[in-house]
Design an enzyme around this catalytic site. Structure first.
Site: not given
Ligand code: VAH
Length: 316
Positions: A6, A9-11, A32, A34, A139
């Site tokens: 990954g 990604g952002q992180l 990743d 791509r 999530y």
């Molecule tokens: C989200 N940036 O918004 C992530 C994070 C606590 C937020 O897990 O899903």
């Protein structure tokens, strides 16, 4: 060698560059779905779908990987659009990595959890390390289950997997990907480009947040800590700042007096409302010396100046 899953990604994109600056470009393999753009291309890269166990094992063997940072996931807002896929990717990718770590006796694994593991019945102020956790997003459910699996693989098989419950991560060098806290990234781009921002969260929605450099420091500090210091093998609470859209807008106005904000809450409001306002991270501070460096004022001035340069550079 280190494998980052990954990495686009952002992180992942910022963490990969930090790891390469610490251990050498060729000792950090980025992967990743791509091809990377920009600086990420300055080191080894593999196209990888982490749900493909065979491809994952082949890359680990090919590069003699000893540590994996598994950052690939579907975030909170995007996960609600496709719950089954979000559960499949977030859960089965982690199980693939943990099983491989056990099979190949890998040295260390990093896997991010999130404040999304907390839910409506979790105490919302100074949320404790150990508390009621009733996440109501896919999530959050996948991150809570993931924490349980990390602790299981450590206790049962001795896999040295380490984890942090990140708050909302705010940076400007990479675009966020489908999170609920992304308003706090978008607001800076819109402030500089349009002079105004329409927030998808209401004005007094407090959320725990952290500047990206602090998040990367916490990750490296945790991974560098001697094993004996790590008493928590589910995932550590870590925190830095808490603010609302109204507060960050006010901070931006100190630099851009004509900036204006409006509020138009959408489906992400209910996700934000289910999460804590602030986090108690005393365990991380006590056990491995966690200490954030960026408060709201320092984060805002750092992002505005960095993003201004980035946007000017892009426009040439
Ligand atoms: C989200 N940036 O918004 C992530 C994070 C606590 C937020 O897990 O899903």
């Amino acid at each position: 060698k280190i494998l980052v899953i990954g990495a686009c990604g952002q992180l992942g994109s910022e963490l990969t560059l930090t790891l390469r600056s610490m251990y050498g470009d060729n000792n950090v393999v980025a992967s990743d779905l791509r091809e990377p753009d920009g600086d990420l291309a300055n080191g080894p890269f593999e196209i990888l779908n982490v749900l493909n166990k065979t491809d994952l094992a082949n890359i680990v063997d090919k590069h003699t990987i000893s540590q994996i940072y598994h950052l690939a996931a579907i975030l909170s807002a995007k996960g609600e659009k496709d719950p089954k896929f979000a559960w499949d990717l977030n859960m089965n990718s982690l199980l693939n990595v943990l099983e491989l770590a056990r099979d190949k006796n890998l040295e260390k694994i990093y896997w991010p959890s999130s404040i999304a593991v907390f839910g409506p019945n979790t105490p919302s102020l100074n949320t404790p390390q150990h508390t009621v956790m009733d996440p109501n997003t896919v999530y959050g459910i996948s991150k809570l289950a993931g924490e349980r699996w990390c602790e299981y693989y450590f206790e049962k098989y001795g896999v040295d997997v380490r984890s942090l419950r990140y708050p909302g991560l705010i940076g400007y060098k990479s675009k966020p990907g489908g999170g609920t806290t992304d308003y706090a990234v978008d607001i800076f781009y819109k402030a500089l480009e349009d002079g105004s921002y329409e927030s998808f969260l209401s004005e007094n929605t407090y959320l725990p947040m952290m500047y990206m450099d602090d998040a990367i420091k916490a990750t490296i500090d945790l991974m560098e800590a001697v094993k004996e210091k790590i008493q928590i093998r589910s995932s550590y609470n870590v925190a830095a700042i808490s603010f609302s859209p109204k507060e960050i807008a006010g901070e931006i106005m100190k630099h851009l007096p004509n900036f204006s904000i409006t509020y138009n809450p959408d489906f992400r409001q209910s996700i934000a409302d289910s999460w804590p306002d602030s986090i108690d991270d005393s365990e991380a501070r006590k056990q491995w010396g966690w200490q954030h460096q960026f408060d709201l004022s320092k984060m805002t001035s750092t992002i505005l100046s960095g993003l201004r340069d980035l946007l000017n550079h892009q426009t040439g």
